[in-house]
Design a protein around this motif. Sequence first.
Motif, PDB file in Angstrom:
ATOM      1  N   LEU A 108       0.830  -1.203   0.000  1.00  0.00           N
ATOM      2  CA  LEU A 108       0.000   0.000   0.000  1.00  0.00           C
ATOM      3  C   LEU A 108       0.868   1.259   0.000  1.00  0.00           C
ATOM      4  CD1 LEU A 108      -2.790  -1.055   2.529  1.00  0.00           C
ATOM      5  CD2 LEU A 108      -3.046  -0.725   0.069  1.00  0.00           C
ATOM      6  N   ARG A 109       1.960   1.252   0.776  1.00  0.00           N
ATOM      7  CA  ARG A 109       2.854   2.411   0.781  1.00  0.00           C
ATOM      8  C   ARG A 109       3.475   2.621  -0.590  1.00  0.00           C
ATOM      9  NH1 ARG A 109       4.399   0.332   5.914  1.00  0.00           N
ATOM     10  NH2 ARG A 109       6.226  -0.671   4.977  1.00  0.00           N
ATOM     11  N   ALA A 110       3.855   1.529  -1.249  1.00  0.00           N
ATOM     12  CA  ALA A 110       4.457   1.638  -2.579  1.00  0.00           C
ATOM     13  C   ALA A 110       3.456   2.196  -3.585  1.00  0.00           C
ATOM     14  CB  ALA A 110       4.959   0.261  -3.037  1.00  0.00           C
ATOM     15  N   VAL A 111       2.195   1.803  -3.480  1.00  0.00           N
ATOM     16  CA  VAL A 111       1.165   2.325  -4.387  1.00  0.00           C
ATOM     17  C   VAL A 111       0.987   3.824  -4.178  1.00  0.00           C
ATOM     18  CG1 VAL A 111      -1.306   2.283  -4.909  1.00  0.00           C
ATOM     19  CG2 VAL A 111      -0.048   0.140  -4.644  1.00  0.00           C
ATOM     20  N   ARG A 116       6.535   0.900  -8.692  1.00  0.00           N
ATOM     21  CA  ARG A 116       5.911  -0.182  -9.455  1.00  0.00           C
ATOM     22  C   ARG A 116       6.710  -1.480  -9.483  1.00  0.00           C
ATOM     23  NH1 ARG A 116       1.593   1.438 -12.251  1.00  0.00           N
ATOM     24  NH2 ARG A 116       1.208   3.681 -12.437  1.00  0.00           N
ATOM     25  N   SER A 117       7.907  -1.490  -8.972  1.00  0.00           N
ATOM     26  CA  SER A 117       8.719  -2.712  -9.041  1.00  0.00           C
ATOM     27  C   SER A 117       8.158  -3.780  -8.112  1.00  0.00           C
ATOM     28  CB  SER A 117      10.165  -2.406  -8.656  1.00  0.00           C
ATOM     29  OG  SER A 117      10.246  -2.024  -7.295  1.00  0.00           O
ATOM     30  N   SER A 118       8.421  -5.047  -8.452  1.00  0.00           N
ATOM     31  CA  SER A 118       7.918  -6.150  -7.641  1.00  0.00           C
ATOM     32  C   SER A 118       8.551  -6.153  -6.257  1.00  0.00           C
ATOM     33  CB  SER A 118       8.185  -7.489  -8.341  1.00  0.00           C
ATOM     34  OG  SER A 118       9.576  -7.661  -8.576  1.00  0.00           O
ATOM     35  N   SER A 119       9.779  -5.665  -6.141  1.00  0.00           N
ATOM     36  CA  SER A 119      10.424  -5.600  -4.827  1.00  0.00           C
ATOM     37  C   SER A 119       9.764  -4.549  -3.948  1.00  0.00           C
ATOM     38  CB  SER A 119      11.910  -5.295  -4.986  1.00  0.00           C
ATOM     39  OG  SER A 119      12.097  -4.048  -5.653  1.00  0.00           O
ATOM     40  N   ALA A 120       9.270  -3.478  -4.572  1.00  0.00           N
ATOM     41  CA  ALA A 120       8.594  -2.422  -3.817  1.00  0.00           C
ATOM     42  C   ALA A 120       7.156  -2.789  -3.501  1.00  0.00           C
ATOM     43  CB  ALA A 120       8.627  -1.113  -4.598  1.00  0.00           C
ATOM     44  N   ARG A 121       6.575  -3.684  -4.312  1.00  0.00           N
ATOM     45  CA  ARG A 121       5.180  -4.089  -4.113  1.00  0.00           C
ATOM     46  C   ARG A 121       5.088  -5.597  -3.873  1.00  0.00           C
ATOM     47  NH1 ARG A 121       1.200  -0.925  -8.370  1.00  0.00           N
ATOM     48  NH2 ARG A 121       1.947   1.211  -7.989  1.00  0.00           N
ATOM     49  N   ARG A 209       6.476 -11.766 -10.987  1.00  0.00           N
ATOM     50  CA  ARG A 209       6.535 -10.305 -11.107  1.00  0.00           C
ATOM     51  C   ARG A 209       5.425  -9.620 -10.314  1.00  0.00           C
ATOM     52  NH1 ARG A 209       5.699 -10.153 -16.066  1.00  0.00           N
ATOM     53  NH2 ARG A 209       3.539  -9.403 -16.121  1.00  0.00           N
ATOM     54  N   GLU A 210       4.204 -10.119 -10.423  1.00  0.00           N
ATOM     55  CA  GLU A 210       3.049  -9.460  -9.803  1.00  0.00           C
ATOM     56  C   GLU A 210       2.761  -9.960  -8.378  1.00  0.00           C
ATOM     57  OE1 GLU A 210       1.537  -6.951 -11.113  1.00  0.00           O
ATOM     58  OE2 GLU A 210       2.633  -7.029 -13.019  1.00  0.00           O
ATOM     59  N   HIS A 211       3.111 -11.207  -8.085  1.00  0.00           N
ATOM     60  CA  HIS A 211       2.820 -11.804  -6.770  1.00  0.00           C
ATOM     61  C   HIS A 211       4.048 -12.586  -6.294  1.00  0.00           C
ATOM     62  CE1 HIS A 211      -1.498 -10.822  -7.176  1.00  0.00           C
ATOM     63  NE2 HIS A 211      -1.271 -11.042  -8.458  1.00  0.00           N
TER      64      HIS A 211
END
Length: 230
Positions: A108-111, A116-121, A209-211
Amino acid sequence: MRSTAGSTERTGTARRPDPADRVRRFSTAERWVHRTTGWLTLVCLVTAACLYLGPLAQLVGRRHVMVFLHEWSGILLPSPALLGLFSADFRADLRRLNRFAVYDRQWLRAVRRGRRSSSARPAGKFNAGQKIYAGWIAGAVLVMMFTGLLMWFMGLLPFISRTSAIFVHDLLAWAIAAVVLGHMRKAFQDPEARLGMRTGYVTRSWAEREHPRWLSKDGDAGVTGRTHEV
């Protein structure tokens, strides 16, 4: 736009994953629960518009048919999820959706910060946004059913005025319409997510990538103790 195996094609759709590089995301029971719930929600919203908006009501007519479809699609709305409880996969996903982890707050903080990176999300099988959406829509459906039944059988709770029930029902209906449209918009932005709901399978690269925490040992795949792979 160039397309590789499992990526978005020029038509905005995703290719079926290669059998050697695919992961099962949803079982048949889960896909039918989602599909049936989606159709019931659509019928409920469309008939509500035909009853609420004057120009549309005049165009469609047949008010008694619209009322019948609206009432019964609303009453039946929880039934797919209730039937889905017979599926172990569906119950496992409900546990995932009800489990808000530390990395979900990071997502949520990354959003909010536009990362947008997978490491950030980091996300498990469901990201924080999907968990919030699922919880909110489940609560909203229950309130809509309660206020709808009050309008249908006002004698149930005579101390609650019909005007109050109508106000809450109408206000929440607008909110549900906006949230569902947002959900559909996000789905159309991710063709492979739609492919996963349509066929049950996604590519491993998309999942990572997404999960990224879904397939890892420390991710929420541990809810069932296994990942679904082919």
